[in-house]
Write a protein that holds these residues in place. Structure first.
Motif, PDB file in Angstrom:
ATOM      1  N   ARG A   1       0.827  -1.210   0.000  1.00  0.00           N
ATOM      2  CA  ARG A   1       0.000   0.000   0.000  1.00  0.00           C
ATOM      3  C   ARG A   1       0.865   1.265   0.000  1.00  0.00           C
ATOM      4  O   ARG A   1       0.896   2.035   0.978  1.00  0.00           O
ATOM      5  N   PRO A   2       1.598   1.497  -1.076  1.00  0.00           N
ATOM      6  CA  PRO A   2       2.516   2.641  -1.139  1.00  0.00           C
ATOM      7  C   PRO A   2       1.783   3.978  -1.141  1.00  0.00           C
ATOM      8  O   PRO A   2       0.595   4.058  -1.458  1.00  0.00           O
ATOM      9  N   ASP A   3       2.514   5.017  -0.799  1.00  0.00           N
ATOM     10  CA  ASP A   3       1.949   6.368  -0.855  1.00  0.00           C
ATOM     11  C   ASP A   3       1.813   6.847  -2.301  1.00  0.00           C
ATOM     12  O   ASP A   3       0.911   7.625  -2.619  1.00  0.00           O
ATOM     13  N   LEU A   4       2.726   6.381  -3.157  1.00  0.00           N
ATOM     14  CA  LEU A   4       2.748   6.831  -4.548  1.00  0.00           C
ATOM     15  C   LEU A   4       3.066   5.662  -5.466  1.00  0.00           C
ATOM     16  O   LEU A   4       3.985   4.884  -5.194  1.00  0.00           O
ATOM     17  N   ALA A   5       2.301   5.550  -6.554  1.00  0.00           N
ATOM     18  CA  ALA A   5       2.584   4.549  -7.578  1.00  0.00           C
ATOM     19  C   ALA A   5       2.797   5.267  -8.907  1.00  0.00           C
ATOM     20  O   ALA A   5       1.945   6.053  -9.336  1.00  0.00           O
ATOM     21  N   ILE A   6       3.954   5.025  -9.524  1.00  0.00           N
ATOM     22  CA  ILE A   6       4.250   5.607 -10.826  1.00  0.00           C
ATOM     23  C   ILE A   6       4.099   4.494 -11.851  1.00  0.00           C
ATOM     24  O   ILE A   6       4.837   3.496 -11.814  1.00  0.00           O
ATOM     25  N   LEU A   7       3.140   4.645 -12.761  1.00  0.00           N
ATOM     26  CA  LEU A   7       2.760   3.556 -13.655  1.00  0.00           C
ATOM     27  C   LEU A   7       2.887   3.949 -15.118  1.00  0.00           C
ATOM     28  O   LEU A   7       2.381   5.002 -15.529  1.00  0.00           O
TER      29      LEU A   7
ATOM     30  N   ALA B   1       4.886  17.492  -7.242  1.00  0.00           N
ATOM     31  CA  ALA B   1       3.492  17.939  -7.198  1.00  0.00           C
ATOM     32  C   ALA B   1       2.570  16.835  -6.700  1.00  0.00           C
ATOM     33  O   ALA B   1       1.746  17.043  -5.801  1.00  0.00           O
ATOM     34  N   VAL B   2       2.699  15.655  -7.272  1.00  0.00           N
ATOM     35  CA  VAL B   2       1.819  14.546  -6.900  1.00  0.00           C
ATOM     36  C   VAL B   2       2.081  14.110  -5.459  1.00  0.00           C
ATOM     37  O   VAL B   2       1.152  13.821  -4.703  1.00  0.00           O
ATOM     38  N   ALA B   3       3.351  14.083  -5.060  1.00  0.00           N
ATOM     39  CA  ALA B   3       3.686  13.707  -3.681  1.00  0.00           C
ATOM     40  C   ALA B   3       3.066  14.671  -2.672  1.00  0.00           C
ATOM     41  O   ALA B   3       2.721  14.278  -1.559  1.00  0.00           O
ATOM     42  N   ASN B   4       2.902  15.926  -3.080  1.00  0.00           N
ATOM     43  CA  ASN B   4       2.310  16.937  -2.199  1.00  0.00           C
ATOM     44  C   ASN B   4       0.792  16.989  -2.286  1.00  0.00           C
ATOM     45  O   ASN B   4       0.153  17.867  -1.709  1.00  0.00           O
ATOM     46  N   GLY B   5       0.213  16.047  -3.047  1.00  0.00           N
ATOM     47  CA  GLY B   5      -1.243  15.982  -3.122  1.00  0.00           C
ATOM     48  C   GLY B   5      -1.862  16.853  -4.178  1.00  0.00           C
ATOM     49  O   GLY B   5      -3.082  17.079  -4.171  1.00  0.00           O
TER      50      GLY B   5
ATOM     51  N   LEU C   1      -6.548   0.362  -8.214  1.00  0.00           N
ATOM     52  CA  LEU C   1      -5.956   0.950  -7.013  1.00  0.00           C
ATOM     53  C   LEU C   1      -6.818   2.070  -6.454  1.00  0.00           C
ATOM     54  O   LEU C   1      -6.974   2.205  -5.235  1.00  0.00           O
ATOM     55  N   ILE C   2      -7.363   2.888  -7.332  1.00  0.00           N
ATOM     56  CA  ILE C   2      -8.208   3.996  -6.875  1.00  0.00           C
ATOM     57  C   ILE C   2      -9.437   3.467  -6.155  1.00  0.00           C
ATOM     58  O   ILE C   2      -9.916   4.048  -5.182  1.00  0.00           O
ATOM     59  N   SER C   3      -9.949   2.331  -6.631  1.00  0.00           N
ATOM     60  CA  SER C   3     -11.122   1.714  -6.015  1.00  0.00           C
ATOM     61  C   SER C   3     -10.774   1.030  -4.701  1.00  0.00           C
ATOM     62  O   SER C   3     -11.519   1.135  -3.720  1.00  0.00           O
ATOM     63  N   GLU C   4      -9.635   0.334  -4.672  1.00  0.00           N
ATOM     64  CA  GLU C   4      -9.296  -0.509  -3.519  1.00  0.00           C
ATOM     65  C   GLU C   4      -8.451   0.194  -2.459  1.00  0.00           C
ATOM     66  O   GLU C   4      -8.542  -0.138  -1.275  1.00  0.00           O
ATOM     67  N   GLN C   5      -7.600   1.132  -2.876  1.00  0.00           N
ATOM     68  CA  GLN C   5      -6.751   1.837  -1.907  1.00  0.00           C
ATOM     69  C   GLN C   5      -6.556   3.287  -2.357  1.00  0.00           C
ATOM     70  O   GLN C   5      -5.479   3.679  -2.815  1.00  0.00           O
ATOM     71  N   PRO C   6      -7.600   4.085  -2.219  1.00  0.00           N
ATOM     72  CA  PRO C   6      -7.592   5.466  -2.732  1.00  0.00           C
ATOM     73  C   PRO C   6      -6.541   6.361  -2.096  1.00  0.00           C
ATOM     74  O   PRO C   6      -6.281   7.453  -2.599  1.00  0.00           O
ATOM     75  N   GLU C   7      -5.938   5.906  -0.998  1.00  0.00           N
ATOM     76  CA  GLU C   7      -4.895   6.727  -0.375  1.00  0.00           C
ATOM     77  C   GLU C   7      -3.607   6.741  -1.197  1.00  0.00           C
ATOM     78  O   GLU C   7      -2.744   7.606  -1.003  1.00  0.00           O
ATOM     79  N   THR C   8      -3.449   5.802  -2.124  1.00  0.00           N
ATOM     80  CA  THR C   8      -2.260   5.754  -2.970  1.00  0.00           C
ATOM     81  C   THR C   8      -2.392   6.750  -4.128  1.00  0.00           C
ATOM     82  O   THR C   8      -3.320   6.653  -4.925  1.00  0.00           O
TER      83      THR C   8
END
Length: 215
Positions: A51-57, A121-125, A73-80
């Motif tokens: 459950r990483p904080d950030l996924a680069i795909l 940017a993405v890491a900062n939300g 991932l958005i459905s199952e672990q939206p915090e990523t």
């Protein structure tokens, strides 16, 4: 301020490019890369386990594609948070990615500094979308035209452009502003007609280039 304890998964099937991304993440930001894989299936299992904080795909991963993986991932672990990268840039595809909830899109052909900007940017939300130089253009005439278009929007319409660029749905915007969904839809229709922009990616780019949204 970036949280240095962020954990990251990198899914990219090109070995050299994957190595480049991992090096940027570790050396430039000091994040923990908990896994670097080459297929969508491997990335999915890794993300489920850690459950990483950030996924680069990569958009075109073998097996499960980047978009399919993002949807899961958005459905199952939206915090990523999810940053999609691709060598092919299709505004409609970018728009659909933002609509399902990814945090950013980046063309692989961009310069090193842009990769840094995107990850930060993405890491900062924040939402990050960077079109190719050809798509953006760099003429002062085009910039002036967009600023003139900005002035055709009402304050409420500008507000909605910002929310759209932040990835909010019509329902979320309606709740935020205390409006009905139909009223928001009407505003968005008027915005599209005024700007002649009919996809989320285009609205996001407009918001960034005119200063409504800062990355």
């Amino acid at each position: 301020m970036i949280d240095k304890t962020l954990s990251v998964v990198v899914a990219e099937d090109e070995t050299l490019f994957r190595d480049f991304l991992v090096r940027v993440i570790r050396q430039r930001f000091g994040f923990e890369v908990i896994g670097e894989v080459s297929t969508g299936e491997e990335a999915y299992q890794l993300c489920r386990e850690h459950r990483p904080d950030l996924a680069i795909l990569d958009l075109r991963l073998p097996g499960i594609t980047g978009q399919e993986l993002a949807e899961r991932l958005i459905s199952e672990q939206p915090e990523t948070k999810i940053l999609i990268i691709s060598s092919v840039e299709d505004p409609k595809r970018v728009g659909s990615l933002l609509q399902i909830g990814v945090s950013g899109f980046l063309n692989k052909k961009e310069e090193f500094s842009v990769f840094e900007q995107a990850i930060e940017a993405v890491a900062n939300g924040n939402i990050f979308v960077k079109a190719s130089a050809q798509a953006q253009g760099d003429s002062s005439t085009e910039t002036l035209d967009q600023k003139e278009l900005l002035e055709t929007l009402s304050d409420r319409e500008k507000q909605i452009v910002v929310f759209v660029a932040s990835g909010m749905t019509n329902k979320e915007i309606a709740g935020k502003l205390g409006l009905s969904i139909k009223t928001v839809e009407s505003h968005r229709s008027n915005i599209s007609k005024k700007l002649k922009i009919f996809d989320i990616a285009g609205v996001t780019l407009f918001a960034v280039r005119t200063g409504l949204v800062s990355l």
